[in-house]
Design an enzyme around this catalytic site. Structure first.
Site, short mmCIF file in Angstrom:
data_model
loop_
_atom_site.label_atom_id
_atom_site.label_comp_id
_atom_site.label_asym_id
_atom_site.label_seq_id
_atom_site.Cartn_x
_atom_site.Cartn_y
_atom_site.Cartn_z
N HIS A 345 58.03 63.52 -14.61
CA HIS A 345 56.74 63.97 -15.15
C HIS A 345 56.05 65.00 -14.26
CE1 HIS A 345 57.15 60.66 -17.99
NE2 HIS A 345 56.02 61.03 -18.59
N GLU A 370 56.42 35.97 -6.45
CA GLU A 370 57.37 34.90 -6.82
C GLU A 370 58.68 35.01 -6.04
OE1 GLU A 370 57.66 33.23 -10.64
OE2 GLU A 370 55.85 34.19 -11.39
#
Length: 387
Positions: A345, A370
Site C-alpha cells: 500500500h 495466550e
C-alpha cells in the site's frame, strides 16, 4: 487420522453468514470505533443475537449446540475485517464462558452460561499479573477462606485482562493462591468474582498499540469477598484448568491470526488491482505478484494448521503440540503479512483510514497473548521429548 478439512454444509453456511456480517456490518463501522478507542456495543449486541457467543455450547445452557470448529470459523471471518471484534468474541467464549462450562458445577453453569451465550453478558479470565506473565505458576494474588462467613477473601491484581471493564461484563474468573503444597509450591485455584463486588476495582482502559476497539484493563482486589461456592472446579487444580483452557484458546487465536493474514491478502489484492504506477496497475508487476502469492501461501498453510488442531480436539485426540504449532505459525505469519500488506500500500498503508494499517497495529499482540512465541516453541520441544 483423516486430514480432510473440507467443511460440512452446516459449517460452510455458518462461515458464509459470518463473512457477510463482517463485510456488511463490521467493515463499514469499525474504523470509527477503532480511532475513538470505543467499544462497539451495537456490533457485539448483533453478534449475540446471531448466537456467536453460544456457538460451542449445548442448547440446554442457551448455546447453539455447535462445536469449537464453528467458533474458530467465525473468528477467522471476523478477523479478516477487524481483530478487535474478533478478540472480543474469542475472549468472551474461550476465556469467559468456557471455564464455567468445562469446570463449573451444574448450578454455576445454569446461573452464568445462558447470559454469556446470548452475549447479554461478557466474562473475562484474570490470569496475568504485573510480575507474572508467562510464569503463570508465580501467581501472587491470594484467596483465603474465612470459615466464619463461608467466603473467600481475595487480594491481589491482574493486568491485560480482555472484556473485564465493559458495561456488560458480568464476571471475571480469577486465579489465586489458596494454599501451599508440602514442598511449599503454591496451590492455585480459580474463583468467580462477579462485577461490582465490593473491593473489586477495574482501572481505566489501557492506551494500546492495537485492538483499540476492544476492552483491556488492569484489575485490583482488596479484601474482595465472594461465597465459597464461587470456587470454579476443584480447589488447587486451577493451574491445570487454565492450561487446558489455554490449549484450546491457542486454536482460537490461530484462527483469528489466520483471518488477519487473509484479510491482508484481500486488501492487498484489491489495492494492487486499482492502484496505478507508471501507467499500469501495480499488480502487473511481478514483485507485487510474488508478495501476494507468498502472503496467500502463508494464510492457506495457517488455516490448515488450525483446522488440524481443531479436528484433533473434536475427535478427543491429543492436540497440545498441534495447537502450539498452529498458534506459533499463524501469529508470526500474521505479522509478516501485515508488514507486506503495508508495503504494498506504500504511503497509504501508513494511514489509519486504510484497514491494513489497523491490521499492522493489531498483528504484533498475536505473538504475545495466550502464550508468547517463545512459550509455544518450548511447548513443542517438550512434546518432542527434548524440553
Amino acid at each position: 487420522m483423516s486430514l480432510d478439512h473440507r467443511l460440512s454444509a452446516e459449517h460452510e453456511e455458518l462461515r458464509r453468514t459470518v463473512e457477510e456480517f463482517a463485510q456488511k456490518v463490521v467493515a463499514p463501522k469499525i474504523g470509527e470505533f477503532y480511532e475513538r478507542h470505543e467499544f462497539p456495543y451495537e456490533i457485539v449486541r448483533q453478534m449475540g443475537e446471531m448466537g456467536l457467543f453460544g456457538l460451542p455450547f449445548p442448547e440446554e445452557y442457551g448455546g447453539m449446540g455447535g462445536d469449537y470448529l464453528a467458533l474458530c470459523l467465525a473468528l477467522e471471518e471476523l478477523a479478516r475485517v477487524d481483530s478487535s471484534v474478533a478478540i472480543t468474541l474469542e475472549a468472551g467464549v474461550s476465556l469467559g464462558a468456557m471455564p464455567v462450562f468445562r469446570f463449573g458445577t451444574e448450578e454455576q453453569k445454569r446461573e452464568w452460561l445462558p447470559r454469556l451465550c446470548s452475549g447479554e453478558m461478557l466474562g473475562a479470565f484474570g490470569l496475568t499479573e504485573p510480575e507474572c506473565g508467562s510464569d503463570a505458576g508465580g501467581t501472587r494474588t491470594t484467596a483465603v477462606r474465612d470459615g466464619k462467613t463461608g467466603e473467600w477473601v481475595i487480594n491481589g491484581s491482574k493486568c491485560f485482562i480482555t472484556n473485564s471493564g465493559t458495561d456488560i461484563t458480568g464476571l471475571v474468573t480469577v486465579t489465586a493462591v489458596t494454599g501451599r503444597k508440602d514442598d511449599g509450591s503454591p496451590l492455585i485455584s480459580t474463583i468467580i468474582v462477579p462485577s461490582g463486588t465490593p473491593g473489586f476495582t477495574v482501572a481505566a482502559p489501557y492506551s494500546k498499540v492495537g485492538w483499540n476497539a476492544s476492552d483491556t484493563r488492569e484489575l485490583s482486589f482488596s479484601d474482595v469477598r465472594v461465597p465459597e461456592a464461587n470456587l470454579l472446579g476443584e480447589e488447587g487444580r486451577g493451574y491445570a484448568q487454565f492450561l487446558r483452557i489455554l490449549d484450546e484458546g491457542r486454536i482460537a487465536i490461530s484462527a483469528l491470526a489466520t483471518g488477519l493474514a487473509q484479510g491482508c491478502v484481500d486488501e492487498s489484492v484489491a489495492y494492487a488491482g486499482t492502484r496505478k504506477a507508471f501507467g499500469k496497475p501495480i499488480g502487473a508487476n511481478q514483485a507485487i505478484q510474488f508478495k501476494l502469492a507468498d502472503m496467500e501461501m502463508r494464510a492457506h498453510t495457517a488455516r490448515i494448521a488450525w483446522r488440524d488442531a481443531a479436528s484433533r480436539l473434536l475427535h478427543g485426540e491429543r492436540f497440545k503440540k498441534e495447537a502450539a504449532l498452529a498458534k506459533l505459525y499463524s501469529s508470526e505469519i500474521a505479522v509478516t503479512n501485515a508488514r507486506e500488506a503495508t508495503q504494498i500500500h506504500g504511503g497509504y498503508g501508513f494511514m489509519n483510514e486504510y484497514p491494513v494499517a489497523r491490521m499492522w497495529r493489531d498483528s504484533k499482540i498475536l505473538e504475545i497473548g495466550e502464550g508468547t512465541s517463545e512459550v509455544q516453541r518450548m511447548l513443542v520441544a517438550r512434546e518432542l521429548g527434548v524440553g
